[in-house]
Write an enzyme that holds these catalytic residues in place. Structure first.
Site, PDB file in Angstrom:
ATOM      1  N   GLY A 190       0.838  -1.196   0.000  1.00 40.65           N
ATOM      2  CA  GLY A 190       0.000   0.000   0.000  1.00 40.65           C
ATOM      3  C   GLY A 190       0.868   1.239   0.000  1.00 40.65           C
ATOM      4  CB  SER A 191       0.057   4.729   0.694  1.00 46.03           C
ATOM      5  OG  SER A 191      -0.578   4.563   1.943  1.00 46.03           O
ATOM      6  CD  GLU A 216       7.141  -5.527  -1.954  1.00 42.15           C
ATOM      7  OE1 GLU A 216       7.319  -4.754  -2.915  1.00 42.15           O
ATOM      8  OE2 GLU A 216       8.015  -6.297  -1.542  1.00 42.15           O
ATOM      9  CB  CYS A 268       3.562   0.055  -6.877  1.00 42.27           C
ATOM     10  SG  CYS A 268       3.874  -1.566  -7.567  1.00 42.27           S
ATOM     11  CB  VAL A 309      -1.059   2.869   5.138  1.00 39.51           C
ATOM     12  CG1 VAL A 309      -1.586   1.641   5.879  1.00 39.51           C
ATOM     13  CG2 VAL A 309      -2.180   3.887   4.948  1.00 39.51           C
ATOM     14  N   GLY A 310       2.166   2.290   5.376  1.00 38.60           N
ATOM     15  CA  GLY A 310       3.267   1.351   5.656  1.00 38.60           C
ATOM     16  C   GLY A 310       3.994   1.704   6.949  1.00 38.60           C
TER      17      GLY A 310
HETATM   18  P1  NAD Z   1      -3.431   2.376   1.253  1.00 32.24           P
HETATM   19  O1  NAD Z   1      -2.126   2.483   1.942  1.00 32.24           O
HETATM   20  O2  NAD Z   1      -4.344   3.530   1.284  1.00 32.24           O
HETATM   21  O3  NAD Z   1      -4.268   1.146   1.816  1.00 32.24           O
HETATM   22  C1  NAD Z   1      -3.779  -0.178   1.790  1.00 32.24           C
HETATM   23  C2  NAD Z   1      -4.483  -0.999   2.846  1.00 32.24           C
HETATM   24  O4  NAD Z   1      -4.137  -0.545   4.134  1.00 32.24           O
HETATM   25  C3  NAD Z   1      -5.975  -0.997   2.799  1.00 32.24           C
HETATM   26  O5  NAD Z   1      -6.414  -2.337   2.881  1.00 32.24           O
HETATM   27  C4  NAD Z   1      -6.381  -0.215   4.032  1.00 32.24           C
HETATM   28  O6  NAD Z   1      -7.623  -0.599   4.545  1.00 32.24           O
HETATM   29  C5  NAD Z   1      -5.274  -0.593   4.982  1.00 32.24           C
HETATM   30  N1  NAD Z   1      -5.039   0.337   6.093  1.00 32.24           N
HETATM   31  C6  NAD Z   1      -5.242   1.657   6.138  1.00 32.24           C
HETATM   32  N2  NAD Z   1      -4.822   2.164   7.332  1.00 32.24           N
HETATM   33  C7  NAD Z   1      -4.326   1.127   8.045  1.00 32.24           C
HETATM   34  C8  NAD Z   1      -3.711   0.994   9.317  1.00 32.24           C
HETATM   35  N3  NAD Z   1      -3.493   2.032  10.125  1.00 32.24           N
HETATM   36  N4  NAD Z   1      -3.311  -0.242   9.711  1.00 32.24           N
HETATM   37  C9  NAD Z   1      -3.478  -1.308   8.918  1.00 32.24           C
HETATM   38  N5  NAD Z   1      -4.054  -1.251   7.695  1.00 32.24           N
HETATM   39  C10 NAD Z   1      -4.472  -0.037   7.253  1.00 32.24           C
HETATM   40  O7  NAD Z   1      -3.065   1.977  -0.267  1.00 32.24           O
HETATM   41  P2  NAD Z   1      -4.002   1.929  -1.556  1.00 32.24           P
HETATM   42  O8  NAD Z   1      -4.438   3.310  -1.908  1.00 32.24           O
HETATM   43  O9  NAD Z   1      -5.029   0.867  -1.423  1.00 32.24           O
HETATM   44  O10 NAD Z   1      -2.960   1.393  -2.654  1.00 32.24           O
HETATM   45  C11 NAD Z   1      -2.168   2.233  -3.411  1.00 32.24           C
HETATM   46  C12 NAD Z   1      -0.763   2.301  -2.870  1.00 32.24           C
HETATM   47  O11 NAD Z   1      -0.186   0.998  -2.845  1.00 32.24           O
HETATM   48  C13 NAD Z   1       0.165   3.126  -3.739  1.00 32.24           C
HETATM   49  O12 NAD Z   1       1.011   3.895  -2.936  1.00 32.24           O
HETATM   50  C14 NAD Z   1       0.958   2.082  -4.492  1.00 32.24           C
HETATM   51  O13 NAD Z   1       2.197   2.505  -4.979  1.00 32.24           O
HETATM   52  C15 NAD Z   1       1.102   1.017  -3.467  1.00 32.24           C
HETATM   53  N6  NAD Z   1       1.387  -0.277  -4.095  1.00 32.24           N
HETATM   54  C16 NAD Z   1       2.647  -0.815  -3.937  1.00 32.24           C
HETATM   55  C17 NAD Z   1       2.970  -2.011  -4.574  1.00 32.24           C
HETATM   56  C18 NAD Z   1       4.336  -2.622  -4.431  1.00 32.24           C
HETATM   57  O14 NAD Z   1       4.472  -3.797  -4.725  1.00 32.24           O
HETATM   58  N7  NAD Z   1       5.352  -1.883  -4.006  1.00 32.24           N
HETATM   59  C19 NAD Z   1       2.015  -2.663  -5.354  1.00 32.24           C
HETATM   60  C20 NAD Z   1       0.751  -2.089  -5.486  1.00 32.24           C
HETATM   61  C21 NAD Z   1       0.448  -0.900  -4.842  1.00 32.24           C
END
Ligand code: NAD
Length: 494
Positions: free
Chosen positions: A244-245, A266, A300, A248-249
């Site tokens: 994810g982002s 990731e 990503c 949040v990571g």
């Molecule tokens: P996001 O970070 O907004 O959300 C991802 C997940 O995190 C969701 O399921 C959400 O419910 C959960 N979440 C939110 N807050 C949380 C918390 N405090 N604790 C635990 N879980 C929580 O990401 P998104 O908008 O769904 O996805 C897009 C992002 O993902 C982009 O930044 C993209 O670059 C990245 N991404 C990375 C890869 C990679 O392999 N590096 C692949 C695909 C997407």
């Protein structure tokens, strides 16, 4: 189902999974947490109402995974491999249902969804993981004579229960990248997809049952940030694997740290595509632009920061016009479409906000699609921005939409400096006819993957992941397997 069946009037275009159930300990359970509506981003219609897990259901899923762990870990690699191949068979047969679920909830153009999200994820990645389950990773270190003669082995054992939390943009791939390796290693899994795109994962829950995976080995929860927080901070979880982002990571890392659970992160990127002066840009411009705008730029590793040698800059812009002519924004079920919608209206507004701000600070829209957009759906016309300083927000931050930036550079050292001048480091591409120079640049760019001359994609046996704010650890290949394996030294006296 073959590609020839893809038409705008696809027979499955209105299909969405009917299920509202979670998979906990091998049983389907009605959700007891909050409910919300899932939208089709291409039509703005509500396509399903789903329910999330309650706190007690999160506990139950982790407990089920813990209970299933010893028996799953004790299976031979061959046995786990057979389970994973059977699962892959079921997923292959279910392509007709996975495809519409992905197209309708993400808005991914159908041809991309068919290849990248279904075929590649299952045929290449899950099958690779199934084979990786069989590998004996024992390392015999041989003899050592201090303080007295001994011999040693290093063995690998599964970490335990894995919380797999994914973003919205590629729901099937992102899940398979995690649970394929985790299950192959002997771990058990609790999977939580994005609340914006839960349908593919709900369907996956049904298919897990169909494949006959032992109860509790794979559990599926649905939920928002609250469920994610509870799961990643859960005492019963040994490792959190998150896509994810970066924002949040960072939170996930903090939450997992409460139990000193390991993390694989990731995260996002701002990947550079470097065009060296010896390249005929007329041959690459179309491929470059169609690549960063793929999936509406919601990738990503989208190579959306274009660094072009100043001697090629004008020619590059002229050649890019042909690519913009080929960008078809609209109905993801139309096989001609190659740019689908943004996931939600707030994300569309965010993407357009980057463009407006870039223009306000002196940037120029150098190329753009200007054809009318469909009346419904969160579509954005692709734009190439230029005339921006390298510290502009549009150049530094991940936009995650069909917006790229182009900057000229004077010499190779400046190209490398600019490529490395963001907080991220996920991927890069070097376009260069001289293989020695291409390799030199590739080695100096700080990114987890560097493609040369368009390289390829994500091969299942090669690591994927990022430097800097793009992540921690790696997915895929042996490097991805190691994220789910503890290492043990066994030493005996001889
Ligand atoms: P996001 O970070 O907004 O959300 C991802 C997940 O995190 C969701 O399921 C959400 O419910 C959960 N979440 C939110 N807050 C949380 C918390 N405090 N604790 C635990 N879980 C929580 O990401 P998104 O908008 O769904 O996805 C897009 C992002 O993902 C982009 O930044 C993209 O670059 C990245 N991404 C990375 C890869 C990679 O392999 N590096 C692949 C695909 C997407």
């Amino acid at each position: 189902m073959t590609a020839s069946t893809d038409t705008a009037q696809h027979p499955m275009r209105d299909w969405v999974p009917s299920t509202r159930t979670l998979l906990v300990g091998g049983e389907m359970r009605d959700p007891e947490g909050e409910t919300w509506e899932v939208l089709n981003p291409a039509t703005e219609e509500v396509i399903a109402t789903v329910g999330g897990a309650s706190a007690a259901q999160v506990d139950a899923a982790v407990a089920a995974a813990r209970e299933a762990f010893p028996a799953w870990a004790a299976l031979s690699g061959e046995q786990r491999s057979a389970h994973l191949h059977r699962f892959a068979d079921v997923l292959e047969k279910a392509a007709d249902r996975l495809l519409p679920s992905i197209v309708n909830e993400v808005g991914t153009p159908v041809s991309l969804a068919r290849y990248l999200q279904v075929k590649m994820a299952v045929d290449e990645h899950l099958r690779w993981a199934a084979e990786a389950a069989k590998v004996d990773r024992t390392v015999h270190l041989g003899g050592y004579d201090k303080p007295h003669p001994t011999e040693s082995d290093v063995v690998h054992q599964p970490v335990g229960v894995v919380a797999a939390i994914t973003g919205y943009n590629y729901p099937l791939n992102l899940a398979i990248f995690k649970f394929g390796a985790a299950l192959a290693a002997g771990c058990t899994v609790v999977l939580l997809p994005s609340p914006r795109t839960p349908l593919t994962t709900l369907l996956l829950g049904e298919l897990i049952q169909e494949a006959g995976l032992p109860a509790g080995v794979m559990n599926v929860l649905i939920g928002g940030a609250d469920v994610g927080r509870q799961l990643s901070a859960h005492r019963g979880v040994d490792r959190v694997s998150f896509t994810g982002s970066d924002g949040v990571g960072a939170k996930i890392m903090e939450q997992a740290a409460q139990n000193l659970a390991g993390v694989t992160l990731e995260l996002g990127g701002k990947s550079a595509s470097i065009v060296m002066p010896d390249v005929d840009v007329t041959k690459i411009a179309v491929e470059m632009h169609l690549r960063w705008s793929r999936n509406g730029g919601q990738g990503c590793a989208a190579l959306a920061r274009l660094l072009v040698h100043e001697s090629r800059y004008d020619q590059f812009l002229a050649a890019g016009a042909a690519a913009f002519d080929q960008m078809v924004v609209g109905d993801p079920w139309d096989p001609a479409t190659n740019v689908g919608p943004m996931i939600r209206p707030d994300h569309k507004a965010r993407v357009l906000g980057f463009v407006d701000e870039a223009v306000q600070v002196g940037g120029t829209k150098l190329l753009e699609v200007t054809r009318p957009l469909p009346e419904k759906g969160y579509f954005v016309n692709p734009v190439l921005l230029g005339d921006l300083p390298h510290d502009a927000r549009a150049v530094q931050e991940e936009i995650f939409g069909p917006v790229a930036v182009v900057l000229p550079f004077k010499d190779t050292e400046e190209a490398i400096r600019l490529a490395n001048d963001t907080a991220y480091g996920l991927a890069a591409n070097v376009w260069c006819d001289d293989p020695v120079e291409a390799r030199r640049v590739a080695e100096q760019v700080r990114a987890g993957t560097v493609w040369i001359n368009g390289g390829g994609g994500m091969r299942p046996d090669a690591p994927f992941g990022g430097y800097g704010r793009s992540g921690v650890g790696r997915e895929l290949g042996e490097w991805g397997m190691k994220e789910y394996l503890e290492v043990k030294h066994i030493q005996w006296r001889v």
